[in-house]
Scaffold this active site. Structure first.
Site, PDB file in Angstrom:
ATOM      1  N   ARG A  36       5.480   3.084  -3.126  1.00 16.01           N
ATOM      2  CA  ARG A  36       4.934   2.403  -1.945  1.00 16.01           C
ATOM      3  C   ARG A  36       3.433   2.635  -1.841  1.00 16.01           C
ATOM      4  O   ARG A  36       2.671   1.715  -1.520  1.00 16.01           O
ATOM      5  CB  ARG A  36       5.664   2.882  -0.686  1.00 16.01           C
ATOM      6  CG  ARG A  36       7.041   2.258  -0.609  1.00 16.01           C
ATOM      7  CD  ARG A  36       7.947   2.793   0.452  1.00 16.01           C
ATOM      8  NE  ARG A  36       9.211   2.042   0.377  1.00 16.01           N
ATOM      9  CZ  ARG A  36      10.275   2.245   1.112  1.00 16.01           C
ATOM     10  NH1 ARG A  36      10.275   3.213   2.017  1.00 16.01           N
ATOM     11  NH2 ARG A  36      11.346   1.510   0.979  1.00 16.01           N
ATOM     12  N   HIS A  79       8.085  -6.408  -2.394  1.00 13.68           N
ATOM     13  CA  HIS A  79       8.833  -5.370  -3.128  1.00 13.68           C
ATOM     14  C   HIS A  79       8.555  -3.978  -2.549  1.00 13.68           C
ATOM     15  O   HIS A  79       7.660  -3.795  -1.758  1.00 13.68           O
ATOM     16  CB  HIS A  79       8.570  -5.448  -4.644  1.00 13.68           C
ATOM     17  CG  HIS A  79       7.177  -5.172  -5.085  1.00 13.68           C
ATOM     18  ND1 HIS A  79       6.859  -4.867  -6.389  1.00 13.68           N
ATOM     19  CD2 HIS A  79       6.004  -5.154  -4.411  1.00 13.68           C
ATOM     20  CE1 HIS A  79       5.577  -4.680  -6.496  1.00 13.68           C
ATOM     21  NE2 HIS A  79       5.028  -4.845  -5.322  1.00 13.68           N
ATOM     22  N   GLU A  80       9.399  -3.047  -2.972  1.00 15.80           N
ATOM     23  CA  GLU A  80       9.350  -1.673  -2.438  1.00 15.80           C
ATOM     24  C   GLU A  80       9.573  -1.632  -0.930  1.00 15.80           C
ATOM     25  O   GLU A  80       8.949  -0.850  -0.225  1.00 15.80           O
ATOM     26  CB  GLU A  80       8.024  -0.980  -2.796  1.00 15.80           C
ATOM     27  CG  GLU A  80       7.865  -0.645  -4.246  1.00 15.80           C
ATOM     28  CD  GLU A  80       9.057   0.096  -4.810  1.00 15.80           C
ATOM     29  OE1 GLU A  80       9.760   0.781  -4.057  1.00 15.80           O
ATOM     30  OE2 GLU A  80       9.299  -0.064  -6.019  1.00 15.80           O
ATOM     31  N   GLY A  81      10.442  -2.467  -0.446  1.00 25.25           N
ATOM     32  CA  GLY A  81      10.725  -2.503   0.990  1.00 25.25           C
ATOM     33  C   GLY A  81       9.817  -3.520   1.648  1.00 25.25           C
ATOM     34  O   GLY A  81       8.598  -3.353   1.683  1.00 25.25           O
ATOM     35  N   GLN A 108       9.776  -1.942   6.481  1.00 23.95           N
ATOM     36  CA  GLN A 108       8.812  -0.850   6.733  1.00 23.95           C
ATOM     37  C   GLN A 108       8.614  -0.629   8.239  1.00 23.95           C
ATOM     38  O   GLN A 108       8.470   0.503   8.704  1.00 23.95           O
ATOM     39  CB  GLN A 108       7.452  -1.155   6.085  1.00 23.95           C
ATOM     40  CG  GLN A 108       7.484  -1.343   4.580  1.00 23.95           C
ATOM     41  CD  GLN A 108       7.889  -0.102   3.825  1.00 23.95           C
ATOM     42  OE1 GLN A 108       7.728   1.013   4.299  1.00 23.95           O
ATOM     43  NE2 GLN A 108       8.444  -0.291   2.646  1.00 23.95           N
TER      44      GLN A 108
END
Ligand SMILES: Cc1cc2nc3c(=O)[nH]c(=O)nc-3n(C[C@H](O)[C@H](O)[C@H](O)COP(=O)(O)OP(=O)(O)OC[C@H]3O[C@@H](n4cnc5c(N)ncnc54)[C@H](O)[C@@H]3O)c2cc1C
Length: 599
Positions: free
Chosen positions: A297, A440-442, A447
């Protein structure tokens, strides 16, 4: 092409704002000096410029292909991978004993900013390998580490993170890939993974997939997820490459950007099951994977910042060169045209780009110092405080640069006008590449929920208290400064607003989680603005100090630019917060109450 980044700014961030040299006092870095840090950054910049930047556009125009047997990338990708590995960047932060050079986290991440600015999609292979190796190092058995880690550190093997499935993205707790125990202590994996970056290619001898799966009979939800190492090829006991494991590439995905990174659909266990090795203990896999996700992240934020930065530098070069029109006060048609940088509206866009790009880069480097402190700060309380603060701000470090980096790329297109929309200029690619980062990555939505629902919750937490302590210390220090004093007053007001909204939302959350979290993304944005406002105040304070010490010439201009961008940020970026604060504090229900059938 514009410069990759502004070297002077990176130097300013590392040595005038973050005091990176003070790391040399820590035992881990006793054998280093500043010259080593600088040489590392120069190497990163040179390799990025020579091996990565030149094929950025070509990789975009020529996506990877799969002929049913092998994946083919444009040939320039291989020398780029080799140059990165041979320069030692895959191992740079690891111990000397493991073949690393014990480089501080912040120097590694600053180096990565050059690669991301040059060519984010070719850099992704290295970025993922670094994260997968860190994960293995933290949680793998000695046997697994002995077998796989050295090859991941010297570039013979690469790594992936395999979480997402065709049916499960944000809701990882529902993932279905199944692991059956085998007699020899290993497992056989069955299932499908989707969007796996770097999931197949020929750049390395082997690919080490770090896979989340559920052991047969495991409890439902996040508590039943385990982590497995699944190699593309088996590795024999003598370290040589064995047969192909039962991991098949079902196909490549075709994307808007990031095109030179393969995006794969992987089938595990089409035959007898893919051989996987449990990493750590059963059912604790998601917790382990959070190490890689949190690292990724920050890395995603950094990549977005670097591309936003590139977009800014490209637009600035263009605006200084492109003659068009005259200023409103000049009615003489015979007067020469001005360069578009002279137009106030173009300066507005460049100003926004500067504030977003430099602010985002500074935020990510600050987060990297927290990663560093969490591991190597002198005493336990400092390490704990850094870890808690990092945990709190990670959603903003990921999201803010991702959102505003895309806006910086979008503004870059606007500065170039029609030229920005053509493929002759890099802005449209930067925009497309950058557009992945809020996903991507949440996603941004996830978040926001993570920040408000988990990290703050109804009671706040130690990270939030640490954030308030640190920002207050900066505000107190700035209060008496001539230039930064008024900026600090503006930030104080924004901080008070944030604190008050936080406590209102915590009450709403305690009463009704669905309602309390319904505007979490707006809250995330608000927190991000205050956080980046703090980062800008720190920069302005360092600049004011240098100006007071008599900086002149181009140095004076550099510092004036910093102070002015901080002023812009406090005036224009913090001002709209009051309006949002009212809506959040009142528990606005516009989005929540909208009915599916009313769309
Ligand atoms: C180019 C690319 C590379 C990727 N690389 C990898 C990789 O290497 N490894 C890997 O494992 N994955 C990877 N991913 C997957 C990525 O992490 C997911 O796409 C992302 O997490 C979102 O999941 P999803 O696509 O299933 O969307 P969904 O989860 O279906 O989300 C769709 C929308 O619904 C919203 N939403 C979903 N759930 C909620 C909720 N509970 N509350 C509020 N809103 C919600 C989301 O915010 C989003 O706006 C990659 C994706 C892409 C596009």
């Amino acid at each position: 092409m514009a410069k990759l980044l502004n070297d002077r700014d990176l130097e300013f961030q590392l040595y005038e704002v973050l005091d990176t040299e003070s790391l040399l006092q820590r035992p881990r870095y006793a054998e280093h000096d500043r010259a080593i840090f600088d040489a590392t950054l120069n190497t990163a910049r040179d390799i990025a410029a020579e091996y990565f930047a030149p094929h950025n556009q070509k990789g975009d125009a020529n996506e990877p292909t799969f002929d049913g047997e092998k994946v083919t990338l444009i040939p320039e990708t291989q020398p780029a991978w080799n140059a990165f590995a041979e320069a030692g960047f895959l191992a740079s932060h690891h111990d000397f004993d493991d073949g690393g050079s014990q480089l501080p986290e912040v120097v590694l991440r600053a180096s990565m900013a050059y690669f991301n600015a040059a060519n984010v999609s070719s850099t992704a292979y290295s970025f993922l390998t670094i994260g997968a190796a860190n994960l293995l190092k933290s949680f793998g058995s000695d046997e697994l580490k002995g077998k796989y880690l050295p090859s991941m550190l010297d570039g013979r093997y690469s790594g992936t993170m395999a979480l997402t499935e065709p049916g499960q993205g944000s809701a990882l707790g529902d993932l279905r890939t199944m692991a059956k125990p085998a007699d020899d202590g290993s497992y056989r994996l069955f299932g499908n993974k989707m969007y796996i970056s770097g999931g197949d290619h020929e750049l390395t001898d082997n690919i080490v997939h770090m896979v989340l799966a559920r052991i047969e009979g495991a409890p439902a939800g996040v508590r039943g997820i385990s982590l497995f190492l699944v190699p593309k090829f088996h590795v024999n006991d003598d370290g040589t490459r064995g047969d192909r494991n039962d991991v098949a590439l079902a196909g490549l995905l075709h994307k808007m950007g990031y095109r030179n990174t393969t995006s794969t659909v992987l089938n595990f266990g089409e035959k007898d099951g893919a051989v996987g090795y449990l990493v750590g203990e059963p059912h604790k896999g998601l917790g382990y994977m959070f190490q890689m996700m949190n690292e990724a992240r920050i890395g995603v934020g950094l990549g977005a910042a670097a591309m936003g930065y590139q977009s800014y530098l490209e637009a600035l070069d263009y605006a200084r060169d492109r003659p068009q029109g005259r200023l409103p006060g000049n009615k003489n048609p015979d007067a020469p045209q001005v360069k578009i940088v002279e137009h106030a509206d173009v300066r507005r866009m460049l100003m926004m780009q500067k504030a977003y790009a430099e602010g985002s880069l500074a935020l990510c480097l600050y987060a990297s110092t927290l990663v560093e402190d969490a591991h190597t700060a002198k005493d336990e309380s400092e390490r704990k405080a850094a870890a808690e603060l990092l945990d709190l701000i990670t959603p903003m470090v990921k999201t803010w640069p991702s959102k505003y980096g895309v806006i910086a790329s979008d503004l870059g297109i606007q500065v170039l006008g029609g030229a920005g929309y053509t493929r002759e200029y890099p802005l449209e690619q930067l925009y497309r590449d950058n557009r992945l980062n809020p996903i991507h990555e949440g996603t941004e939505g996830i978040q926001g929920i993570d920040l408000l629902g988990r990290k703050l919750g109804p009671k706040g937490g130690d990270g939030y208290a640490e954030f308030q302590r640190r920002i207050q210390a900066t505000l107190d220090e700035a209060a008496n400064l001539d230039t930064c004093g008024p900026l600090a007053s503006q930030l104080t007001q924004a901080l008070d607003t944030l604190k008050s909204v936080t406590s209102d939302l915590q009450k709403q959350l305690a009463a009704d989680p669905d309602h309390g979290l319904s505007n979490a993304t707006m809250y995330l944005d608000m927190f991000g603005k205050v956080l980046v406002g703090w980062i800008w105040l720190k920069q302005a304070m360092a600049a004011e100090k240098a100006l007071a010490a008599g900086a002149s010439g181009s140095e004076e201009q550099f510092y004036q630019g910093k102070v002015h961008a901080a002023r812009y940020f406090m005036n224009w970026e913090l001002a709209p917060l009051d309006g949002y604060a009212r809506l959040l504090a009142n528990g606005n229900r516009d989005n929540l109450d909208m009915q599916n059938d009313w769309f």
